[in-house]
Design a protein around this motif. Structure first.
Motif, short mmCIF file in Angstrom:
data_model
loop_
_atom_site.label_atom_id
_atom_site.label_comp_id
_atom_site.label_asym_id
_atom_site.label_seq_id
_atom_site.Cartn_x
_atom_site.Cartn_y
_atom_site.Cartn_z
N ILE A 50 7.57 8.01 41.28
CA ILE A 50 6.50 7.04 41.45
C ILE A 50 5.60 7.12 40.24
O ILE A 50 5.18 8.20 39.81
CB ILE A 50 5.74 7.30 42.77
CG1 ILE A 50 4.70 6.21 43.01
CG2 ILE A 50 5.10 8.69 42.81
CD1 ILE A 50 4.17 6.18 44.45
N GLY B 242 1.92 3.18 40.99
CA GLY B 242 2.54 3.12 42.31
C GLY B 242 3.93 2.51 42.31
O GLY B 242 4.56 2.44 43.36
N THR B 243 4.38 2.09 41.14
CA THR B 243 5.75 1.59 41.05
C THR B 243 6.73 2.71 41.36
O THR B 243 6.51 3.84 40.97
CB THR B 243 6.01 1.05 39.64
OG1 THR B 243 5.02 0.07 39.33
CG2 THR B 243 7.38 0.40 39.55
N THR B 244 7.81 2.36 42.07
CA THR B 244 8.73 3.38 42.52
C THR B 244 10.14 3.17 41.99
O THR B 244 10.53 2.05 41.62
CB THR B 244 8.78 3.45 44.06
OG1 THR B 244 9.17 2.15 44.56
CG2 THR B 244 7.43 3.83 44.64
N THR C 93 11.45 7.30 51.22
CA THR C 93 10.27 6.61 50.69
C THR C 93 9.37 7.62 49.98
O THR C 93 8.99 8.64 50.58
CB THR C 93 9.48 5.93 51.80
OG1 THR C 93 10.33 5.01 52.50
CG2 THR C 93 8.29 5.16 51.22
N SER D 226 5.70 8.25 48.13
CA SER D 226 4.35 7.71 48.11
C SER D 226 3.42 8.77 47.54
O SER D 226 3.78 9.94 47.44
CB SER D 226 3.90 7.30 49.51
OG SER D 226 3.90 8.42 50.38
N ARG D 227 2.24 8.33 47.16
CA ARG D 227 1.26 9.27 46.62
C ARG D 227 -0.11 8.97 47.16
O ARG D 227 -0.44 7.82 47.46
CB ARG D 227 1.26 9.22 45.09
CG ARG D 227 0.79 7.91 44.48
CD ARG D 227 1.03 7.88 42.97
NE ARG D 227 0.32 8.95 42.28
CZ ARG D 227 0.64 9.37 41.07
NH1 ARG D 227 1.66 8.83 40.42
NH2 ARG D 227 -0.06 10.34 40.50
N VAL E 93 1.89 14.06 46.57
CA VAL E 93 2.98 13.10 46.61
C VAL E 93 3.89 13.48 47.78
O VAL E 93 4.05 14.66 48.09
CB VAL E 93 3.76 13.08 45.28
CG1 VAL E 93 4.41 14.41 44.97
CG2 VAL E 93 4.78 11.97 45.26
N ILE F 192 8.47 4.90 34.34
CA ILE F 192 8.83 5.82 35.42
C ILE F 192 9.91 6.75 34.89
O ILE F 192 11.06 6.33 34.69
CB ILE F 192 9.34 5.07 36.66
CG1 ILE F 192 8.26 4.13 37.18
CG2 ILE F 192 9.74 6.06 37.74
CD1 ILE F 192 8.69 3.35 38.40
#
Length: 124
Positions: free
Chosen positions: A51, A55-57, A68, A70-71, A78, A104
């Motif tokens: 991530i 916030g791009t994954t 999934t 997330s942070r 994270v 990323i």
């Protein structure tokens, strides 16, 4: 200097779920891209998900639709939510931090700091 501590690994049956957390010490957590990697016995370390600062994954193909990332920048943490786990997901999972990346990062060599890892075992 950043210290990363993972928690949340364990033993789960196939089809089950686990959530891994990685807490980072220090400031400027939002300036790091964060990644989750795994290494199964006898295999190379591989990226699972990452991530970016915005916030791009990114997900490796084998976990798309099941995991999934997330942070939470307020908590310097994270997460990796893992659903529909399979025996082939069994590995040591580690989180990593890359300071101010251009995008990323996907390679282990891109990352500056690593956690100690946590074992995830999925039984069939």
């Amino acid at each position: 200097q950043v210290q990363l501590v993972e928690v949340g690994g364990g033993l789960v049956q196939a089809g089950g779920s686990l959530r891994l957390s990685c807490a980072a010490s220090g400031r400027s957590f939002s300036n790091y891209a964060m990644g989750w990697f795994r290494q199964a016995s006898g295999k190379e370390r591989e990226i699972v998900a990452a991530i970016g600062r915005s916030g791009t994954t990114y997900y490796t193909d084998s976990v798309k639709g099941r995991f999934t990332i997330s942070r939470d920048n307020a908590k310097n943490t994270v997460y990796l939510q893992m659903n529909s786990l399979k025996p082939e997901d069994t590995a040591v999972y580690s989180c990593a931090a890359d300071w101010r990346p251009a995008g990323i990062p996907r390679q282990p060599s891109d990352y500056d700091y690593w956690g100690q890892g946590t074992q995830v075992t999925v039984s069939s």
